[in-house]
Design a protein around this motif. Sequence first.
Motif, PDB file in Angstrom:
ATOM      1  N   THR A 111       1.323   1.243  -0.348  1.00  0.00           N
ATOM      2  CA  THR A 111       0.684   1.751  -1.557  1.00  0.00           C
ATOM      3  C   THR A 111       0.406   3.244  -1.417  1.00  0.00           C
ATOM      4  O   THR A 111       0.379   3.796  -0.305  1.00  0.00           O
ATOM      5  CB  THR A 111      -0.644   1.016  -1.824  1.00  0.00           C
ATOM      6  N   LYS A 112       0.149   3.893  -2.558  1.00  0.00           N
ATOM      7  CA  LYS A 112      -0.216   5.316  -2.545  1.00  0.00           C
ATOM      8  C   LYS A 112      -1.503   5.530  -1.768  1.00  0.00           C
ATOM      9  O   LYS A 112      -1.664   6.532  -1.067  1.00  0.00           O
ATOM     10  CB  LYS A 112      -0.380   5.812  -3.975  1.00  0.00           C
ATOM     11  N   ARG A 113      -2.452   4.611  -1.910  1.00  0.00           N
ATOM     12  CA  ARG A 113      -3.739   4.749  -1.231  1.00  0.00           C
ATOM     13  C   ARG A 113      -3.572   4.818   0.284  1.00  0.00           C
ATOM     14  O   ARG A 113      -4.352   5.492   0.973  1.00  0.00           O
ATOM     15  CB  ARG A 113      -4.642   3.570  -1.604  1.00  0.00           C
ATOM     16  N   LYS A 114      -2.558   4.136   0.812  1.00  0.00           N
ATOM     17  CA  LYS A 114      -2.298   4.156   2.254  1.00  0.00           C
ATOM     18  C   LYS A 114      -1.456   5.361   2.679  1.00  0.00           C
ATOM     19  O   LYS A 114      -1.191   5.525   3.864  1.00  0.00           O
ATOM     20  CB  LYS A 114      -1.589   2.868   2.669  1.00  0.00           C
ATOM     21  N   GLY A 115      -1.034   6.169   1.719  1.00  0.00           N
ATOM     22  CA  GLY A 115      -0.264   7.365   2.045  1.00  0.00           C
ATOM     23  C   GLY A 115       1.228   7.265   1.814  1.00  0.00           C
ATOM     24  O   GLY A 115       1.965   8.224   2.078  1.00  0.00           O
ATOM     25  N   TYR A 116       1.697   6.120   1.335  1.00  0.00           N
ATOM     26  CA  TYR A 116       3.127   5.964   1.095  1.00  0.00           C
ATOM     27  C   TYR A 116       3.569   6.803  -0.105  1.00  0.00           C
ATOM     28  O   TYR A 116       2.834   6.949  -1.091  1.00  0.00           O
ATOM     29  CB  TYR A 116       3.483   4.491   0.871  1.00  0.00           C
TER      30      TYR A 116
END
Length: 291
Positions: A111-116
């Motif tokens: 996810t974006k939240r994890k930096g992906y």
Amino acid sequence: MRLRRLRIPGDTKPVKRSSLRLAAGKRYFTWKRRLYWWFGGVTFAKRRETSPLPYPVFRYDTPTLRKLKDVEMWMQHNKEINLALAVRRLSGIVIRPGETLSYWRTIGKPTKRKGYMPGMVLFYGGFKAGVGGGLCQLSNLIYWMTLHSPLTVVERHRHSYDVFPDAGRTQPFGSGATCAYNYLDLMIRNDTEADYQLVLELREHRLYGEWRSAAASVLRYEIYEREHRITQAYWGGYERSNQIGRRTWNAADELVADELVAENRALMMYAPLLKAEGENDVNLSHKGGAS
């Protein structure tokens, strides 16, 4: 390799599905996978070790930046970010006897939240940008290394489309493992009596991988291709198919097994027999053992 016309109509013609049906199907299979993870009776590998196990089994590496037709390089650079995040989750994990490694259960949802970041995702024979795109390179690497080990592949999915010509290919067609969170998983079980450890590293635009073990390897493996065909379908498109075999040799250099490990069928998204600029001859077999 031979080219022939398909005489009996097959079921390989692409079927366009509505966005609603795709979303519903994705939700259904995502929850089905989660229920399997929770209640399927599988013991999943969880333990990680920072120190490598003593014996190397097989190592391999691949470049992370490739110039692909119509693919902008920012997708490739974002792929490196995604790979680095996934490597941190997977590297060092130990599969003890009887345990199973799940690619997606270990990595988690990208996810974006994890930096992906948005990277290249194959989609119905083409590609688009999607968060976490490019992680198939990691699943491909792990699958290829696992074929050179005593570990058992219990789930692997083939690519449905052959998108790019064989430019500088060093492995047989269809020797990878596609992935999509979380319903297209790569799962590997340890049916041996020794611990196995997955070691990964990303540096200088290359992805490095290695299987290591608590016991010395006494077997070596040769992965090879057979029955490679390009076939014209009744509706005008072309299908590429083959089989991946594996020969196993013991310490006395005796052949102890010759088995079929995968069958592949993929729709070609380029002209058959098209040779990409700069393409070299393809190496259709690979031998490996302890290294």
